[in-house]
Enzyme design. Structure first.
Site, PDB file in Angstrom:
ATOM      1  N   ASP A 174      35.566  38.388  31.815  1.00  0.00           N
ATOM      2  CA  ASP A 174      34.484  38.517  30.821  1.00  0.00           C
ATOM      3  C   ASP A 174      34.661  37.572  29.636  1.00  0.00           C
ATOM      4  OD1 ASP A 174      33.424  40.770  32.303  1.00  0.00           O
ATOM      5  OD2 ASP A 174      35.030  41.963  31.419  1.00  0.00           O
ATOM      6  N   LYS A 216      32.780  32.786  31.206  1.00  0.00           N
ATOM      7  CA  LYS A 216      32.904  31.678  32.168  1.00  0.00           C
ATOM      8  C   LYS A 216      31.545  31.150  32.616  1.00  0.00           C
ATOM      9  CE  LYS A 216      35.593  34.092  34.814  1.00  0.00           C
ATOM     10  NZ  LYS A 216      35.853  35.190  33.860  1.00  0.00           N
ATOM     11  N   ASN A 229      31.513  41.589  42.491  1.00  0.00           N
ATOM     12  CA  ASN A 229      32.019  42.262  41.286  1.00  0.00           C
ATOM     13  C   ASN A 229      31.996  41.353  40.070  1.00  0.00           C
ATOM     14  OD1 ASN A 229      34.011  40.647  42.435  1.00  0.00           O
ATOM     15  ND2 ASN A 229      35.700  42.015  41.919  1.00  0.00           N
ATOM     16  N   GLY A 272      30.255  38.938  37.193  1.00  0.00           N
ATOM     17  CA  GLY A 272      28.994  38.960  36.462  1.00  0.00           C
ATOM     18  C   GLY A 272      28.965  37.826  35.462  1.00  0.00           C
ATOM     19  N   HIS A 273      28.301  36.739  35.806  1.00  0.00           N
ATOM     20  CA  HIS A 273      28.224  35.578  34.920  1.00  0.00           C
ATOM     21  C   HIS A 273      26.806  35.464  34.374  1.00  0.00           C
ATOM     22  CE1 HIS A 273      31.884  33.558  37.061  1.00  0.00           C
ATOM     23  NE2 HIS A 273      32.187  34.658  36.409  1.00  0.00           N
ATOM     24  N   THR A 328      34.611  48.108  40.438  1.00  0.00           N
ATOM     25  CA  THR A 328      33.155  48.142  40.353  1.00  0.00           C
ATOM     26  C   THR A 328      32.539  48.862  41.548  1.00  0.00           C
ATOM     27  OG1 THR A 328      33.016  46.011  41.489  1.00  0.00           O
ATOM     28  CG2 THR A 328      33.062  45.972  39.079  1.00  0.00           C
ATOM     29  N   ARG A 370      43.773  41.044  59.229  1.00  0.00           N
ATOM     30  CA  ARG A 370      43.267  40.209  60.317  1.00  0.00           C
ATOM     31  C   ARG A 370      42.237  40.928  61.193  1.00  0.00           C
ATOM     32  NH1 ARG A 370      48.513  39.911  59.786  1.00  0.00           N
ATOM     33  NH2 ARG A 370      48.965  41.089  61.674  1.00  0.00           N
ATOM     34  N   GLN A 412      36.552  36.793  37.317  1.00  0.00           N
ATOM     35  CA  GLN A 412      37.571  37.642  36.708  1.00  0.00           C
ATOM     36  C   GLN A 412      38.486  36.806  35.800  1.00  0.00           C
ATOM     37  OE1 GLN A 412      37.191  38.231  40.448  1.00  0.00           O
ATOM     38  NE2 GLN A 412      35.499  39.456  39.700  1.00  0.00           N
ATOM     39  N   VAL A 433      30.132  28.843  19.805  1.00  0.00           N
ATOM     40  CA  VAL A 433      29.779  29.607  18.612  1.00  0.00           C
ATOM     41  C   VAL A 433      28.466  30.384  18.753  1.00  0.00           C
ATOM     42  CG1 VAL A 433      31.120  28.236  16.977  1.00  0.00           C
ATOM     43  CG2 VAL A 433      28.824  27.473  17.617  1.00  0.00           C
TER      44      VAL A 433
END
Length: 432
Positions: free
Chosen positions: A13, A16, A38, A40-41, A128, A142, A223, A413
């Site tokens: 968080d 990114k 999972n 969230g961008h 999540t 496998r 992440q 900023v």
């Protein structure tokens, strides 16, 4: 020609998506290398928010985007995400690629994930519940289903049937009606195969061909280092390598492919889910920070815990990622703070200085060593150079750089694209 890996230097968080969107302007290919739905961008462009979970953030700038083999893909989410961003005016056709070696999150993975978190006898991780962990478990055992399996019906049928037998015990709490029948899963995913086929490629070939052609490649992590399966606060971590090494194994390139690794860190620290959090702010200050910083998960909406900048955590991230530079986001959240604290180190129960420990018991015993800085009580949103920042903000960033041991290359900023201070021009030109 240049390649850049972007990773989170905290517990995820860190912003990114916003940073990758900025760096993608000069990129030719943007590749996601680990995690799943999972992630969230969130990217804000001219007041429009694009929330991405699986698709690389470079899609907002119309770049070629690859979902690498290290990502686990939930196909319903994948197609829903495509539909959503196309309605927002983004072009996906010819721009989005999927590795044929990527593993698939199937319906029973989500059910197993939810069952584990709901089981009071098990240690809650705070996932999540998107089925990520169980998908990676199958990969390592496998018995996983890969994208390429969708195009071999007999093989797919056999794999789903075998998996169903494996999962029966874990789904024993569900009625027959609640359990996804193997035949229904097979039919659904054979249908997905035709929809997915135009996107499928050998990701390793795509990236290596791009490099040979002199193109810029940007690797997007999900992440953060504190959630890495090996170097995070285990077991309260994600199920993949969120560190820079995952860019190689998660896409099919060698270490010599990478020219620079940039770590992203907020001006403070946040985390969601379970696990230790040494620099947690005082309750009233924490809630103020959460509201000003809009610290709620893009995937789940969960409240994020808010703490002061944790230098030992970022120092740890610098070591295990080989960080060449640090990107600081959300400096503007501190614009209304009377004073700002900075954790410059830990001491253990014996009063000795210690690095970020592997043991959670040891981490819980660590006492943060703080330095306190006066706030600046003025907006930093319009700053485009260090000289534009208030003197107190400059002093804080200088100390962050010193204790992190990594030069700061960019400071954000505000959430908008143009609101940043560039300190190292090589970052945007891939000229490392």
């Amino acid at each position: 020609m240049g390649s850049l890996v972007v990773v989170g230097a905290q517990w995820g968080d860190e912003g990114k998506g916003r940073v990758v969107d900025l760096l993608a302007e000069q990129a030719d290919v943007v590749a996601r290398f680990q995690g799943g739905a999972n992630a969230g961008h969130t990217i804000i462009v001219d007041g429009t928010s694009y929330v991405l979970h699986l698709i690389p953030s470079g899609i907002v700038r119309g770049k070629t985007c690859l979902i690498g083999n290290g990502v686990v893909i939930d196909l319903p989410t994948f197609f829903e995400e495509i539909e959503t961003i196309e309605k927002q005016g983004l072009q996906v056709e010819g721009k989005l690629l999927v590795s044929d070696r990527a593993h698939l999150t199937l319906p029973y993975h989500r059910l197993l994930d939810a069952a584990r978190e709901a089981d009071n006898r098990a240690r809650k991780i705070g996932t999540t519940q998107r089925g990520i962990g169980p998908t990676y478990v199958d990969k390592m055992m496998r018995i996983g289903v890969r994208v390429c399996d969708l195009f071999e019906p007999d093989n797919l049928r056999e794999k789903i049937a075998a998996n169903w037998e494996e999962k029966t015990h874990g789904l024993r709490h569900l009625s027959d009606e609640q359990r996804p029948h193997p035949d229904a899963v097979l039919e659904t995913y054979l249908g997905y195969a035709e929809k997915l086929k135009p996107f499928v490629v050998d990701g390793s070939v795509v990236l290596n061909d791009a490099r040979k052609a002199g193109k810029h490649v940007l690797f997007e992590g999900a992440q953060g280092t504190g959630l890495d399966i090996d170097f995070g606060t285990y077991p309260y971590v994600t199920s993949s390598n969120a560190t820079a090494g995952g860019a190689c194994t998660g896409t099919g390139v060698g270490p010599t492919f990478i020219d620079h690794v940039a770590g992203i860190a907020k001006a403070y620290t946040t985390r969601v889910g379970e696990g230790p959090f040494p620099t947690l702010m005082e309750p009233g200050i924490e809630e103020f920070c959460r509201q000003v910083g809009h610290e709620f998960g893009a995937t789940t909406g969960r409240k994020r815990l808010c703490g002061w900048f944790d230098a030992p955590l970022v120092q740890h991230a610098a070591r295990v990622n080989g960080l060449g530079s640090l990107i600081i986001t959300k400096l503007d959240v501190f614009d209304q703070f009377e004073e700002v604290k900075l954790c410059v180190g830990y001491t253990n129960s014996e009063g000795k200085s210690v690095a970020f420990p592997a043991s959670l018991a040891d981490l819980a015993k660590c006492t943060p060593v703080y330095e306190t800085f006066p706030g600046w009580n003025t907006s930093t949103e319009g700053a485009r150079s260090m000289d534009d920042l208030p003197a107190n903000a400059q002093a804080y960033l200088k100390r962050v750089e010193e204790v992190a041991g990594v030069p700061i290359s960019l400071v954000s900023v505000s959430p908008s694209r143009e609101s940043f201070i560039l300190l190292d021009e090589r970052l945007l030109s891939y000229a490392y």
